[in-house]
Design a protein around this motif. Sequence first.
Motif, PDB file in Angstrom:
ATOM      1  N   UNK A 179       0.824  -1.199   0.000  1.00 50.58           N
ATOM      2  CA  UNK A 179       0.000   0.000   0.000  1.00 50.58           C
ATOM      3  C   UNK A 179       0.865   1.258   0.000  1.00 50.58           C
ATOM      4  N   UNK A 180       0.303   2.334  -0.531  1.00 56.68           N
ATOM      5  CA  UNK A 180       0.910   3.658  -0.456  1.00 56.68           C
ATOM      6  C   UNK A 180      -0.062   4.553   0.293  1.00 56.68           C
ATOM      7  N   UNK A 181       0.349   5.037   1.454  1.00 54.04           N
ATOM      8  CA  UNK A 181      -0.513   5.862   2.298  1.00 54.04           C
ATOM      9  C   UNK A 181       0.017   7.285   2.322  1.00 54.04           C
ATOM     10  N   UNK A 182      -0.799   8.214   1.843  1.00 45.72           N
ATOM     11  CA  UNK A 182      -0.399   9.617   1.851  1.00 45.72           C
ATOM     12  C   UNK A 182      -0.855  10.271   3.152  1.00 45.72           C
ATOM     13  N   UNK A 183       0.083  10.907   3.842  1.00 44.86           N
ATOM     14  CA  UNK A 183      -0.188  11.606   5.097  1.00 44.86           C
ATOM     15  C   UNK A 183       0.405  13.003   4.961  1.00 44.86           C
ATOM     16  N   UNK A 184      -0.464  13.999   4.818  1.00 42.24           N
ATOM     17  CA  UNK A 184       0.035  15.344   4.550  1.00 42.24           C
ATOM     18  C   UNK A 184       0.774  15.361   3.223  1.00 42.24           C
ATOM     19  N   UNK A 185       1.986  15.901   3.232  1.00 41.76           N
ATOM     20  CA  UNK A 185       2.778  15.945   2.004  1.00 41.76           C
ATOM     21  C   UNK A 185       3.789  14.808   1.927  1.00 41.76           C
ATOM     22  N   UNK A 186       3.601  13.774   2.760  1.00 40.09           N
ATOM     23  CA  UNK A 186       4.490  12.613   2.775  1.00 40.09           C
ATOM     24  C   UNK A 186       3.733  11.359   2.376  1.00 40.09           C
TER      25      UNK A 186
END
Length: 342
Positions: A321-328
Amino acid sequence: MPGTAAEADRVGDLVAAADLATPMAIRVAATIRVADWIHAGRQDVPSLVEATDTDPRALELLLNHLVTVGVLVREASGYGLSTLGEGLRSDHPSGLRHRFDLNGSGHSALGVTELLHTVQTGGSAYLHRFGHSFYDKCAADRDFADSFHAMMSRTHGSATQQVASEFDWGALNTVADIGGGDGTLMIELLQAHPTLRGTIVDMAAAVEAARENLRVAGLEKRAEAVEASFFEEVPPGFGGYILSSVLPDWPDTDATRILRTCARAAAPHGRVFVLKPADQSEGDPGGTAQALRLYALQGGRERSAAELEKLAAAAGLRMGTVTNIGDRSVVELRPLANQPTA
């Protein structure tokens, strides 16, 4: 010669963009802590000369230029800090003073002056200028390494807190922060997830700083720091292996070696997590400047999720999975059943 006022303006813009005086003036001001001294009340030239141990005429020229470009302002008592100049204070959350300090990690930027060498040969501008790699410098100079880790922790501070708190790291039970520096990320992880335990893996100078920071945070019973090379072997058996701001410093061959080391340690049931900036659209000036800088200094680059997937496959990992948190982004990689051995 330009024939119109508009053409003259464009030429002037190009001259300003290519000029080295302003960026060096800002970096010198950061190095001698001009903003700190002004904030402390030393606002006139004689007081600042005494505080910074500098040449009076040269310092005055520097200060005057910083006024012109909006870093400083003139006040009745001498010089003051503009909103922009406040960012050069050592206690500013941006960490810019540490980033620009020419006696610390900021000295690496001087390697970019050898950009011609990189463009002509593909070789490292940093190595060409200084005769050693950036990480050789970190290994040999503890003060330099401390400056680098302080800069990294301040630069990524808010993003680190967000990633630590908003991702379920606790479900992994144990994590190893590979290239974990002075322990900033690990401390955030442990504070956000009370049942989590961890290990920081890095070079000797970073390990010493990490152990002290864990002790100060009261977390030494839940985490340790060990010296190891992520090119060779890292401790096995952790639920998660974290690579934060590590892979961009290395070319593809070395980045693949790092991923392969982590894949072997994680197999069969652990996972590897790459913390990286969220993918950006092409043409972002900050992104293109960083790409040029990384390649010139160390031959590395930021990689998109798709590019990272290719490296991971060569290292015995498959995309999760790729989890986007804010700009990361937190990119999850899982070991393949059969690990490559070389």
